[in-house]
Design a protein around this motif. Structure first.
Motif, short mmCIF file in Angstrom:
data_model
loop_
_atom_site.label_atom_id
_atom_site.label_comp_id
_atom_site.label_asym_id
_atom_site.label_seq_id
_atom_site.Cartn_x
_atom_site.Cartn_y
_atom_site.Cartn_z
N ALA A 115 9.68 -8.73 -0.79
CA ALA A 115 8.74 -9.85 -0.66
C ALA A 115 9.44 -11.08 -0.08
CB ALA A 115 8.11 -10.18 -2.01
N THR A 116 10.67 -11.34 -0.53
CA THR A 116 11.43 -12.48 -0.03
C THR A 116 11.72 -12.32 1.46
OG1 THR A 116 12.47 -12.85 -2.17
CG2 THR A 116 13.59 -13.78 -0.25
N GLY A 117 12.12 -11.11 1.85
CA GLY A 117 12.43 -10.85 3.25
C GLY A 117 11.22 -10.94 4.15
N GLN A 143 0.82 -1.21 0.00
CA GLN A 143 0.00 0.00 0.00
C GLN A 143 0.85 1.26 0.00
OE1 GLN A 143 -3.36 0.02 2.73
NE2 GLN A 143 -3.02 2.18 3.21
N VAL A 144 1.92 1.27 0.76
CA VAL A 144 2.68 2.51 0.99
C VAL A 144 3.93 2.63 0.11
CG1 VAL A 144 3.90 3.91 2.69
CG2 VAL A 144 1.83 2.64 3.36
N PHE A 145 4.75 1.60 0.08
CA PHE A 145 6.05 1.72 -0.58
C PHE A 145 6.12 1.14 -1.99
CE2 PHE A 145 7.99 2.52 3.65
CZ PHE A 145 8.79 3.60 3.30
N ALA A 146 5.41 0.05 -2.23
CA ALA A 146 5.54 -0.62 -3.53
C ALA A 146 5.34 0.30 -4.73
CB ALA A 146 4.58 -1.81 -3.60
N PRO A 147 4.38 1.25 -4.67
CA PRO A 147 4.20 2.14 -5.83
C PRO A 147 5.42 2.99 -6.15
CG PRO A 147 2.26 2.20 -4.42
CD PRO A 147 3.32 1.47 -3.66
N HIS A 148 6.34 3.12 -5.19
CA HIS A 148 7.53 3.96 -5.39
C HIS A 148 8.80 3.14 -5.64
CE1 HIS A 148 5.10 7.34 -3.98
NE2 HIS A 148 4.72 6.58 -2.98
N HIS A 149 8.67 1.81 -5.63
CA HIS A 149 9.83 0.94 -5.80
C HIS A 149 9.76 0.19 -7.13
CE1 HIS A 149 10.71 0.59 -1.18
NE2 HIS A 149 11.09 1.73 -1.69
N GLY A 150 10.93 -0.09 -7.70
CA GLY A 150 11.00 -0.89 -8.91
C GLY A 150 10.78 -2.36 -8.61
N TRP A 151 10.69 -3.15 -9.70
CA TRP A 151 10.38 -4.57 -9.55
C TRP A 151 11.42 -5.30 -8.71
CZ3 TRP A 151 12.83 -9.14 -10.88
CH2 TRP A 151 12.04 -10.29 -10.85
N ALA A 152 12.70 -5.02 -8.90
CA ALA A 152 13.76 -5.74 -8.19
C ALA A 152 13.66 -5.53 -6.68
CB ALA A 152 15.13 -5.30 -8.69
#
Length: 201
Positions: free
Chosen positions: A147-149, A132-141
């Protein structure tokens, strides 16, 4: 109890931001944000905690250092505007925006945790809050690394025990943080918007 210290610090900040005419001291803000550092001493599994620690701790420490020269958040942002460095990597204002998102992520996590009894709820809450908060500002990598962490996070009951928390004390302090942090991040949104900086960068 770690959650009580966090909740109390943000309740104090909420009093400041909700008092007309008062500016938020940089030191008070950075001190409150540093209360989350204890989380990283416990969450040592997986890549996500380490990634979060480097990113969050560095930015909070930057504001702590800035507090030695700049008394309030408002003045700190104004000085970055004058220096034409608001959006530069490492600027106090850019760091403030990223810290704001971290506080919002923590709030969403608490909201989800308060809403479920599942022992896997810490992972679920973290996934929800990050997306909700960070994913829209981060690239796929970065999204894949996070997600792994997150998948390696501890079950909620074990984490509570490590913090010497009961379910009831956690709920009380988490709800206090949810309420207080909403006032704080709303203040920060208004601070950015009032200076025509926007909050989506």
């Amino acid at each position: 109890m770690a959650s009580k210290g966090i909740a109390d610090a943000f309740k104090e900040l909420a009093v400041i931001v909700n008092t007309p005419g008062l500016d938020v001291p940089v030191k008070n803000f950075s001190d409150a944000c540093s209360r989350f550092f204890v989380l990283f001493k416990v969450l040592k599994t997986g890549m996500f905690p380490r990634f979060a620690e480097i990113d969050y701790v560095t930015k909070v420490n930057d504001l702590a250092e800035a507090s030695n020269l700049t008394p309030t958040l408002d003045l700190m942002v104004d000085r970055d505007i004058e220096a034409n460095c608001v959006r530069k990597v490492g600027s106090h204002t850019r760091n403030l925006l990223r810290i704001k998102r971290s506080l919002e992520m923590m709030r969403v996590m608490c909201e989800v945790l308060l809403d479920t009894e599942s022992d896997n709820s810490l992972r679920d809450a973290t996934f929800t809050a990050y997306n909700q908060v960070f994913a829209p500002h981060h690239g796929w990598a970065i999204q894949q690394a996070v997600a792994t962490g997150i998948g390696s996070l501890l079950p909620k009951t074990l984490l509570s025990a490590m913090f010497n928390e009961t379910e009831e004390t956690f709920k009380i302090h988490a709800q206090s943080y949810v309420t207080a942090s909403a006032s704080v991040t709303n203040y920060l949104d208004n601070l950015f918007l009032s200076k025509n900086l926007g909050i989506d960068w």
